[in-house]
Write an enzyme that holds these catalytic residues in place. Structure first.
Site, PDB file in Angstrom:
ATOM      1  N   LYS A  22       0.854  -1.213   0.000  1.00  0.00           N
ATOM      2  CA  LYS A  22       0.000   0.000   0.000  1.00  0.00           C
ATOM      3  C   LYS A  22       0.878   1.248   0.000  1.00  0.00           C
ATOM      4  O   LYS A  22       0.686   2.172  -0.795  1.00  0.00           O
ATOM      5  CB  LYS A  22      -0.907   0.022   1.219  1.00  0.00           C
ATOM      6  CG  LYS A  22      -1.562   1.389   1.479  1.00  0.00           C
ATOM      7  CD  LYS A  22      -2.464   1.375   2.685  1.00  0.00           C
ATOM      8  CE  LYS A  22      -1.788   1.557   3.988  1.00  0.00           C
ATOM      9  NZ  LYS A  22      -1.444   2.946   4.344  1.00  0.00           N
ATOM     10  N   CYS A 116      -4.857  12.911  12.578  1.00  0.00           N
ATOM     11  CA  CYS A 116      -5.647  11.675  12.478  1.00  0.00           C
ATOM     12  C   CYS A 116      -5.554  10.943  13.807  1.00  0.00           C
ATOM     13  O   CYS A 116      -4.910  11.427  14.743  1.00  0.00           O
ATOM     14  CB  CYS A 116      -5.171  10.815  11.318  1.00  0.00           C
ATOM     15  SG  CYS A 116      -3.755   9.809  11.703  1.00  0.00           S
ATOM     16  N   ARG A 121       0.310  14.873  13.019  1.00  0.00           N
ATOM     17  CA  ARG A 121       0.837  14.708  11.648  1.00  0.00           C
ATOM     18  C   ARG A 121       0.896  16.009  10.852  1.00  0.00           C
ATOM     19  O   ARG A 121       0.254  16.148   9.801  1.00  0.00           O
ATOM     20  CB  ARG A 121       0.049  13.643  10.905  1.00  0.00           C
ATOM     21  CG  ARG A 121       0.014  12.320  11.675  1.00  0.00           C
ATOM     22  CD  ARG A 121      -0.710  11.233  10.958  1.00  0.00           C
ATOM     23  NE  ARG A 121       0.095  10.615   9.911  1.00  0.00           N
ATOM     24  CZ  ARG A 121      -0.288   9.544   9.223  1.00  0.00           C
ATOM     25  NH1 ARG A 121      -1.466   9.001   9.470  1.00  0.00           N
ATOM     26  NH2 ARG A 121       0.470   9.012   8.303  1.00  0.00           N
ATOM     27  N   VAL A 327       7.546   7.372  17.018  1.00  0.00           N
ATOM     28  CA  VAL A 327       7.232   8.010  15.734  1.00  0.00           C
ATOM     29  C   VAL A 327       5.919   8.806  15.791  1.00  0.00           C
ATOM     30  O   VAL A 327       5.859   9.951  15.351  1.00  0.00           O
ATOM     31  CB  VAL A 327       7.181   6.965  14.602  1.00  0.00           C
ATOM     32  CG1 VAL A 327       6.807   7.635  13.263  1.00  0.00           C
ATOM     33  CG2 VAL A 327       8.526   6.252  14.480  1.00  0.00           C
ATOM     34  N   ARG A 397      -8.706  -0.609   4.678  1.00  0.00           N
ATOM     35  CA  ARG A 397      -7.871   0.413   4.036  1.00  0.00           C
ATOM     36  C   ARG A 397      -6.498  -0.130   3.688  1.00  0.00           C
ATOM     37  O   ARG A 397      -5.844   0.363   2.774  1.00  0.00           O
ATOM     38  CB  ARG A 397      -7.697   1.618   4.956  1.00  0.00           C
ATOM     39  CG  ARG A 397      -8.984   2.364   5.248  1.00  0.00           C
ATOM     40  CD  ARG A 397      -8.703   3.613   6.046  1.00  0.00           C
ATOM     41  NE  ARG A 397      -7.774   4.484   5.306  1.00  0.00           N
ATOM     42  CZ  ARG A 397      -7.487   5.718   5.713  1.00  0.00           C
ATOM     43  NH1 ARG A 397      -8.026   6.194   6.813  1.00  0.00           N
ATOM     44  NH2 ARG A 397      -6.640   6.459   5.014  1.00  0.00           N
TER      45      ARG A 397
HETATM   46  C1  EPZ Z   1       4.024   7.049   6.276  1.00  0.00           C
HETATM   47  O1  EPZ Z   1       3.230   8.113   6.809  1.00  0.00           O
HETATM   48  C2  EPZ Z   1       3.102   5.835   6.183  1.00  0.00           C
HETATM   49  N1  EPZ Z   1       1.979   6.145   5.318  1.00  0.00           N
HETATM   50  C3  EPZ Z   1       2.588   5.466   7.579  1.00  0.00           C
HETATM   51  O2  EPZ Z   1       1.834   4.268   7.483  1.00  0.00           O
HETATM   52  C4  EPZ Z   1       3.772   5.181   8.478  1.00  0.00           C
HETATM   53  O3  EPZ Z   1       3.318   4.967   9.788  1.00  0.00           O
HETATM   54  C5  EPZ Z   1       4.729   6.397   8.487  1.00  0.00           C
HETATM   55  O4  EPZ Z   1       5.124   6.730   7.148  1.00  0.00           O
HETATM   56  C6  EPZ Z   1       5.989   6.130   9.289  1.00  0.00           C
HETATM   57  O5  EPZ Z   1       6.655   5.010   8.835  1.00  0.00           O
HETATM   58  C7  EPZ Z   1       2.166   6.071   3.974  1.00  0.00           C
HETATM   59  O6  EPZ Z   1       3.225   5.783   3.453  1.00  0.00           O
HETATM   60  C8  EPZ Z   1       0.973   6.383   3.115  1.00  0.00           C
HETATM   61  P1  EPZ Z   1       6.014  10.515   8.330  1.00  0.00           P
HETATM   62  P2  EPZ Z   1       3.753   9.633   6.794  1.00  0.00           P
HETATM   63  O7  EPZ Z   1       5.885  11.766   7.561  1.00  0.00           O
HETATM   64  O8  EPZ Z   1       4.523   9.867   5.549  1.00  0.00           O
HETATM   65  C9  EPZ Z   1       6.282  13.843  11.753  1.00  0.00           C
HETATM   66  C10 EPZ Z   1       0.000   2.793   7.795  1.00  0.00           C
HETATM   67  O9  EPZ Z   1      -0.405   2.240   8.822  1.00  0.00           O
HETATM   68  N2  EPZ Z   1       6.213  14.842  10.666  1.00  0.00           N
HETATM   69  O10 EPZ Z   1       7.246   9.701   8.162  1.00  0.00           O
HETATM   70  O11 EPZ Z   1       2.611  10.517   7.096  1.00  0.00           O
HETATM   71  C11 EPZ Z   1       4.947  13.100  11.926  1.00  0.00           C
HETATM   72  O12 EPZ Z   1       4.051  13.840  12.696  1.00  0.00           O
HETATM   73  C12 EPZ Z   1       0.442   4.278   7.836  1.00  0.00           C
HETATM   74  O13 EPZ Z   1       0.114   2.220   6.689  1.00  0.00           O
HETATM   75  C13 EPZ Z   1       6.386  16.166  10.975  1.00  0.00           C
HETATM   76  O14 EPZ Z   1       6.596  16.546  12.124  1.00  0.00           O
HETATM   77  O15 EPZ Z   1       4.737   9.594   8.064  1.00  0.00           O
HETATM   78  C14 EPZ Z   1       5.372  11.814  12.583  1.00  0.00           C
HETATM   79  O16 EPZ Z   1       5.468  11.993  13.947  1.00  0.00           O
HETATM   80  C15 EPZ Z   1       0.116   4.940   9.139  1.00  0.00           C
HETATM   81  N3  EPZ Z   1       6.283  17.068   9.964  1.00  0.00           N
HETATM   82  C16 EPZ Z   1       6.750  11.581  11.952  1.00  0.00           C
HETATM   83  O17 EPZ Z   1       7.187  12.813  11.400  1.00  0.00           O
HETATM   84  C17 EPZ Z   1       6.062  16.700   8.660  1.00  0.00           C
HETATM   85  O18 EPZ Z   1       5.986  17.565   7.773  1.00  0.00           O
HETATM   86  C18 EPZ Z   1       6.762  10.519  10.851  1.00  0.00           C
HETATM   87  O19 EPZ Z   1       5.795  10.861   9.881  1.00  0.00           O
HETATM   88  C19 EPZ Z   1       5.903  15.343   8.371  1.00  0.00           C
HETATM   89  C20 EPZ Z   1       5.981  14.428   9.391  1.00  0.00           C
END
Ligand code: EPZ
Length: 418
Positions: A22, A116, A121, A327, A397
């Site tokens: 996904k 969410c 996020r 995370v 999902r």
């Molecule tokens: C991706 O989400 C995945 N989703 C998530 O999978 C996964 O949990 C996550 O990466 C971490 O591995 C998809 O690929 C569609 P991040 P993403 O940006 O990109 C902070 C599932 O269950 N952050 O790496 O949204 C954020 O708040 C889903 O399949 C900022 O602070 O994750 C978080 O604490 C859930 N500012 C951390 O970084 C930003 O601009 C990691 O988020 C962006 C992120």
């Protein structure tokens, strides 16, 4: 309302095939917006989130045709550069259109995705990166508007190795002038798959999978066919199903290296773990699993998307396990539901202390998000008597045909829609 009715207690045995990923499919579908020619994406899982991304592409004007597990995307005639509230609320990952639309059209507007169930996020790192490439950002009336006269390569250091920010910046930089360097980039396998897809189209990217990614801007991209990588989180979930039910399961169509942090913990807990070129086998030994400590981290650390599933397993371990979620700030929503099934879990901030119990018992429980739902199904498969899991729409999902796959391994699980 969709529910699962599960009667636990059967050790799961046999072989199950992992679907396509996904989290590799979603950015790759969005990347098709980068050029006005058809692409064919293969090994695409049949998931609600994939359907939503296709709805986003069609809403923007792309033609999307699905045939079996292949999707043909033709983004020649894009009509709109805006994604509204409805689609953005249905799936945060719709924000992955930011990079490709900015890269190709120099303008994009999306409704703010908001937080969410698992955390606030924010998108500050996405926007900081796009700004460094020369874009102007306006956040107003619940919308984010990103515009640029031209995009110039830049050096961008990410405070956190965000997956989404790395993907959006990579896609915007592909058509920018000059070289972009992303430092402290995310290293997840899905980032490598996106690089491979973009390079196949004619992009010039190096370094995905390391914390420094270098993108040389190009002018033209070609049509391609690309098969996405297998889903390591779906595969990990079925391996934990073998462990928690005292069974023996082989998952095929996997890349074992992608699962390394999960397999290491299953070995530590005392399970037999065997790997081959494209398969992994996990089998329970005739003793209770040992307790384990886990700290979620960006890849190659322990994946946060496997944390709830491993917590369900730790509930039945011998001894006390400590799980630290670093995370996402709000990813313990499954704890109260596991307690309803007899688990002994204390939470202090980002730390959960799980005292292993002899058995879990069936109860009505509610899935609050995708991976929490997967964890409750695992607990129900191991529990005595029956469990009703509500909120299966969350599970749909990210898991393709879950009840069919579990039934093939000997589980007693039924889907009930009312
Ligand atoms: C991706 O989400 C995945 N989703 C998530 O999978 C996964 O949990 C996550 O990466 C971490 O591995 C998809 O690929 C569609 P991040 P993403 O940006 O990109 C902070 C599932 O269950 N952050 O790496 O949204 C954020 O708040 C889903 O399949 C900022 O602070 O994750 C978080 O604490 C859930 N500012 C951390 O970084 C930003 O601009 C990691 O988020 C962006 C992120």
């Amino acid at each position: 309302m969709v529910r699962f009715f599960i009667t636990g207690g059967n050790p799961l045995r046999g072989t199950v095939r992992a679907s396509g990923s996904k989290n590799a499919t979603l950015p790759i579908l969005a990347a098709c917006l980068l050029q006005g020619a058809p692409n064919v994406i293969q090994q695409v899982p049949a998931l609600k989130d994939v359907t939503t991304m296709c709805d986003v592409l069609e809403y923007l004007g792309a033609r999307v045709n699905r045939e079996g597990d292949s999707i043909r995307v033709d983004a020649t005639h894009i009509q709109s550069l805006e994604v509204g509230e409805d689609l953005m609320r249905r799936m945060r990952a719709s924000n992955l259109v930011l990079g490709p639309l900015l890269g190709r059209f120099r303008r994009v507007r999306i409704s703010h995705p908001g937080g969410c169930n698992i955390g606030s996020r924010p998108m500050n790192l996405h926007l900081k990166g796009l700004k460094a490439l020369g874009a102007r950002i306006e956040e107003k009336f619940g919308y984010i508007t990103v515009e640029a006269g031209k995009l110039e390569g830049a050096e961008i250091h990410l405070d956190v190795p965000s997956v989404g920010a790395t993907e959006n910046i990579m896609m915007a930089a592909v058509l920018a002038r000059g070289t972009t360097i992303i430092r402290n980039a995310a290293k997840e396998p899905e980032i490598v798959d996106l690089q491979n897809f973009l390079n196949r189209m004619g992009a010039r990217i190096k370094g995905a999978g390391t914390d420094v990614i270098r993108i040389e801007g190009v002018k033209h991209l070609n049509s391609v066919e690309h098969a996405v990588i297998p889903d390591r989180i779906e595969a990990g979930t079925y391996l934990v199903a073998a462990a928690i039910t005292g069974g023996d399961v082989t998952v095929t169509n996997v890349i074992p290296e992608h699962l390394e942090p999960v397999l290491a913990k299953l070995k530590e807990m005392g399970f037999l773990v065997e790997t081959g070129d494209e398969h992994v086998r996990v089998a329970a030994q005739d003793r209770r699993p040992r307790a384990v400590d886990i700290k979620t981290l960006p890849h190659p650390g322990f994946p946060t998307d496997m944390q709830p599933q491993m917590m369900a397993l730790a509930c039945l371990a011998e001894g006390t396990s400590v799980i630290t979620e670093t995370v996402f700030e709000n990813r313990f929503k499954h704890v109260s539901e596991l307690r309803r099934m007899g688990a002994d879990i204390k939470v202090e901030g980002q730390i959960a202390i799980i005292k292993g119990v002899e058995r879990l018992t069936g109860a009505p429980v509610m899935a609050t998000d995708l991976r929490a739902g997967a964890a409750l199904v695992l607990a129900a498969l191991a529990a005595e008597n029956g469990t009703v899991v509500e909120g299966v729409e969350h599970i749909d999902r990210g898991y393709e045909k879950m009840e069919q796959k579990y039934t093939a391994l000997g589980a007693r699980i039924m889907r009930i829609s009312t």
